[in-house]
Design an enzyme around this catalytic site. Structure first.
Site, short mmCIF file in Angstrom:
data_model
loop_
_atom_site.label_atom_id
_atom_site.label_comp_id
_atom_site.label_asym_id
_atom_site.label_seq_id
_atom_site.Cartn_x
_atom_site.Cartn_y
_atom_site.Cartn_z
N TYR A 1 13.26 -8.09 7.80
CA TYR A 1 12.87 -6.98 8.04
C TYR A 1 12.39 -6.40 9.33
O TYR A 1 11.66 -6.95 9.41
CB TYR A 1 12.79 -4.95 7.31
CG TYR A 1 13.26 -3.86 7.11
CD1 TYR A 1 14.87 -3.68 7.90
CD2 TYR A 1 11.86 -3.15 9.08
CE1 TYR A 1 14.80 -2.25 8.82
CE2 TYR A 1 12.42 -2.12 9.64
CZ TYR A 1 13.71 -2.01 9.47
OH TYR A 1 13.88 -0.14 10.13
N ASP B 1 11.84 -3.57 12.43
CA ASP B 1 12.64 -2.32 13.78
C ASP B 1 12.96 -2.97 14.76
O ASP B 1 12.70 -4.22 15.37
CB ASP B 1 10.56 -1.26 13.79
CG ASP B 1 10.76 -0.06 12.55
OD1 ASP B 1 11.74 0.10 11.96
OD2 ASP B 1 9.80 -0.46 12.57
N ARG C 1 0.94 -1.55 -0.01
CA ARG C 1 0.17 0.50 -0.68
C ARG C 1 1.21 1.41 -0.11
O ARG C 1 2.37 1.35 0.33
CB ARG C 1 -0.82 0.14 0.90
CG ARG C 1 0.01 -0.38 2.60
CD ARG C 1 -1.18 -0.79 3.82
NE ARG C 1 -1.64 0.72 3.65
CZ ARG C 1 -1.48 1.48 4.98
NH1 ARG C 1 -0.57 1.66 5.43
NH2 ARG C 1 -2.00 2.97 5.09
N ARG D 1 19.68 -6.09 -0.56
CA ARG D 1 19.78 -3.84 -0.22
C ARG D 1 21.06 -3.74 0.50
O ARG D 1 20.74 -3.70 1.78
CB ARG D 1 19.11 -3.07 -0.46
CG ARG D 1 18.23 -3.17 -1.89
CD ARG D 1 17.25 -2.39 -2.48
NE ARG D 1 16.17 -1.90 -0.93
CZ ARG D 1 16.26 -0.91 -0.70
NH1 ARG D 1 16.45 -0.08 -0.91
NH2 ARG D 1 15.04 -0.88 0.56
N ARG E 1 -2.53 10.22 3.62
CA ARG E 1 -3.33 10.71 5.00
C ARG E 1 -4.59 11.84 4.07
O ARG E 1 -3.47 12.88 3.96
CB ARG E 1 -2.46 11.29 6.29
CG ARG E 1 -2.33 10.36 6.45
CD ARG E 1 -1.05 10.64 7.53
NE ARG E 1 -0.57 9.37 8.56
CZ ARG E 1 0.33 9.55 8.84
NH1 ARG E 1 1.21 10.52 9.21
NH2 ARG E 1 1.54 8.64 8.99
N GLU F 1 22.69 9.14 2.56
CA GLU F 1 22.64 8.13 2.41
C GLU F 1 22.79 7.74 0.26
O GLU F 1 21.51 8.16 -0.33
CB GLU F 1 21.31 7.95 2.86
CG GLU F 1 20.80 6.39 2.75
CD GLU F 1 19.89 5.69 3.72
OE1 GLU F 1 19.46 6.66 5.12
OE2 GLU F 1 18.91 5.46 3.12
N ARG G 1 18.56 10.40 0.14
CA ARG G 1 17.62 11.61 1.21
C ARG G 1 19.06 11.92 2.15
O ARG G 1 20.65 11.34 2.00
CB ARG G 1 16.95 10.55 2.82
CG ARG G 1 17.06 9.90 2.90
CD ARG G 1 16.57 8.69 3.91
NE ARG G 1 16.88 7.34 3.99
CZ ARG G 1 16.37 6.52 5.12
NH1 ARG G 1 14.87 7.04 5.77
NH2 ARG G 1 16.61 5.36 5.06
P1 FDA Z 1 21.88 -6.15 14.42
O1 FDA Z 1 22.03 -6.06 12.36
O2 FDA Z 1 22.18 -5.09 14.82
O3 FDA Z 1 22.69 -7.29 15.01
C1 FDA Z 1 23.78 -8.24 14.77
C2 FDA Z 1 24.82 -8.64 14.84
O4 FDA Z 1 25.76 -9.54 14.54
C3 FDA Z 1 26.01 -7.44 14.29
O5 FDA Z 1 26.00 -6.71 15.34
C4 FDA Z 1 27.40 -7.54 14.24
O6 FDA Z 1 28.11 -7.28 13.56
C5 FDA Z 1 26.97 -9.50 14.22
N1 FDA Z 1 27.54 -10.35 13.53
C6 FDA Z 1 27.24 -11.00 12.12
N2 FDA Z 1 27.51 -11.93 11.97
C7 FDA Z 1 28.67 -11.93 12.66
C8 FDA Z 1 29.48 -13.50 13.32
N3 FDA Z 1 29.77 -14.20 12.02
N4 FDA Z 1 30.72 -13.62 14.05
C9 FDA Z 1 30.01 -12.37 14.66
N5 FDA Z 1 29.51 -11.36 15.01
C10 FDA Z 1 28.05 -11.04 14.18
N6 FDA Z 1 14.31 0.03 13.50
C11 FDA Z 1 13.75 1.07 14.01
O7 FDA Z 1 13.08 1.02 15.15
N7 FDA Z 1 13.64 2.44 13.28
C12 FDA Z 1 14.60 2.94 12.27
O8 FDA Z 1 14.53 4.09 12.24
C13 FDA Z 1 15.68 1.95 11.82
N8 FDA Z 1 16.52 3.22 11.34
C14 FDA Z 1 17.36 1.70 10.31
C15 FDA Z 1 18.01 2.21 9.16
C16 FDA Z 1 18.92 1.56 8.63
C17 FDA Z 1 19.83 1.81 7.53
C18 FDA Z 1 18.49 0.37 9.13
C19 FDA Z 1 19.37 -1.17 8.51
C20 FDA Z 1 17.57 -0.37 10.31
C21 FDA Z 1 17.34 -0.32 10.72
N9 FDA Z 1 16.55 0.32 11.90
C22 FDA Z 1 15.54 0.89 12.23
C23 FDA Z 1 16.94 -1.52 12.24
C24 FDA Z 1 17.00 -1.99 12.82
O9 FDA Z 1 18.58 -1.96 12.73
C25 FDA Z 1 17.10 -3.59 13.75
O10 FDA Z 1 15.56 -3.87 14.23
C26 FDA Z 1 18.40 -3.59 14.63
O11 FDA Z 1 19.49 -4.22 14.03
C27 FDA Z 1 17.76 -5.52 14.81
O12 FDA Z 1 18.50 -5.89 15.52
P2 FDA Z 1 19.59 -7.49 15.44
O13 FDA Z 1 20.40 -7.92 16.68
O14 FDA Z 1 18.35 -8.57 14.68
O15 FDA Z 1 20.56 -6.96 13.88
#
Ligand code: FDA
Length: 378
Positions: A359, A361, A172, A255, A176, A311, A286
């Site tokens: 994805y 949050d 969608r 991506r 608004r 970005e 942006r």
């Molecule tokens: P996350 O990616 O944070 O952590 C995974 C960790 O595992 C990393 O530190 C990585 O280094 C580690 N790792 C991976 N492989 C490994 C290995 N082989 N050995 C050791 N360590 C390893 N959310 C929100 O609520 N509001 C927002 O505005 C945004 N904005 C946003 C912008 C962008 C560009 C992105 C990409 C994402 C957001 N998010 C967000 C989402 C947010 O980043 C997300 O919810 C969290 O990162 C999720 O946490 P995780 O622990 O799942 O992964």
């Protein structure tokens, strides 16, 4: 050690904190040189302005359990997120709302007049028959708004013409019919008062938690590697699921984003935290200006300098940071195959955005970690 956690993002740290609070000894490893995963932030050295290294992070949730939980580690400011977009040198409010529509059509439509207009313009295609993203976009909001605000921006995000993108990418496009341009609809939103890193460090600050940075789970030269730990100790794995299985079912596609950070000699560059660039002739999607995330720090932040971050979006190669799942039909098939393989791994729990290829949050990552702790691990 009672539990090994691979990854110190919000998913891994939530499990670590819960396990430590219940008396378990936990080790968290991360291959990066800092904790916090993608939510990590740091003060830009020249200005002291807090920047989000992996893209802007705005906390928002409607989940009372998550809100109660996160407030144990940080207070939140009353920041309310709003986004604007520059189209042909004119700035419009987003998400598309009555203000956007009236500014765009140079009109003063009432909500019902605007609704009727968009309905008529959207009649060019039927949502059900849309053969690609462009037809779906037009079917949802009509060609004029689609071409101004969605087409080129989407093309920049995907580096693909929207006529060649599948219609399912968008379910969608919110419009608004009020002047409300608050970006999130959640019950609670705000930014951690003293920054993301302070919040994240408090989660890890427990005598039962040991954090080891710069440690890659697949590096056999370090003792806490996959081969040495699986079957020996329960593991929560939050890295990429395809990497865990050595890409045997194919690499899942993502991506990534490139960020260009700059300190500018002006007190205020754009007057707001996020400005989108809707048109094809601007290569970035942006610009973030970090001082605007914390207006309450005005007395601390310099008045003659600001930090901006442009970005850019593109498909990720294997060595790039994976940010957004692409989710092609092949990816979905690959993910199902990996889920089957995951079931066969003894006492390894896959979680977080990379471990589940979705994805999430921050509030979703924290919420699903709390569920995994309560339902499977505790
Ligand atoms: P996350 O990616 O944070 O952590 C995974 C960790 O595992 C990393 O530190 C990585 O280094 C580690 N790792 C991976 N492989 C490994 C290995 N082989 N050995 C050791 N360590 C390893 N959310 C929100 O609520 N509001 C927002 O505005 C945004 N904005 C946003 C912008 C962008 C560009 C992105 C990409 C994402 C957001 N998010 C967000 C989402 C947010 O980043 C997300 O919810 C969290 O990162 C999720 O946490 P995780 O622990 O799942 O992964």
């Amino acid at each position: 050690m009672d539990l090994l956690i691979v990854g110190s993002g919000f998913f891994g740290l939530t499990i670590a904190e819960r396990a430590a609070a219940s008396g378990r000894k936990v080790t968290v490893i991360d291959r990066r040189d800092h904790i916090g995963g993608n939510a990590y932030s740091e003060d830009e050295p020249e200005t002291g302005i807090e920047v989000h290294r992996y893209g802007a992070h705005l906390f928002h949730t409607s989940n009372p359990a998550v809100w109660e939980y996160v407030n144990r580690f940080t207070t939140f400011t009353d920041y309310v997120h709003r986004v604007y977009t520059n189209h042909k040198g004119v700035v419009f409010p987003l998400p598309i709302n009555l203000g956007t529509i009236n500014q765009f059509f140079n009109a003063a439509y009432s909500p019902s007049e605007a609704r009727a207009l968009i309905h008529e313009q959207a009649g060019e295609f039927d949502v059900k028959d849309a053969a690609n993203l462009e037809e779906k976009g037009i079917a949802l909001i009509g060609r004029p708004l689609y071409e101004a605000f969605i087409r080129d921006y989407t093309a920049k995000q995907w580096q693909t013409d929207p006529t060649e993108l599948p219609a399912e990418i968008i379910s969608r496009l919110p419009v608004r019919y009020t002047y409300d341009n608050r970006y999130f609809n959640d019950t609670w939103e705000g930014l951690p008062t003293d920054g993301y890193t302070a919040w994240i460090e408090r989660m890890a600050d427990h005598p039962n938690i040991e954090v080891k940075l710069g440690v890659d789970y697949f590096d056999v030269a370090q003792p806490l590697n996959k081969k040495a730990t699986v079957g020996q100790v329960p593991v929560v794995y939050t890295g990429p699921v395809d990497r865990y299985f050595d890409y045997t079912e194919g690499a899942l596609s993502w991506r990534t984003l490139d960020f260009e950070r700059e300190v500018l000699p002006v007190g205020d560059f754009q007057g707001t935290s996020v400005m989108n660039y809707a048109d094809a002739d601007v290569p970035y999607t942006r610009i973030h200006e970090f001082r605007h995330f914390h207006p309450e720090r005005a007395d601390r932040y310099p008045t003659d300098k600001t930090v901006i971050m442009r970005e850019f979006s593109r498909f990720a190669e294997r060595e790039d940071e994976p940010y957004y799942p692409v989710n092609t039909p092949e990816d979905r098939a690959g993910l199902l195959a990996y889920r089957e393989l995951a079931k066969g791994e003894k006492d390894v729990h896959f979680g977080g955005r990379l471990g589940t290829y979705q994805y999430l949050d921050m509030h979703m990552a924290i919420g699903s970690a709390l569920s995994m702790w309560n339902n499977q691990l505790s």
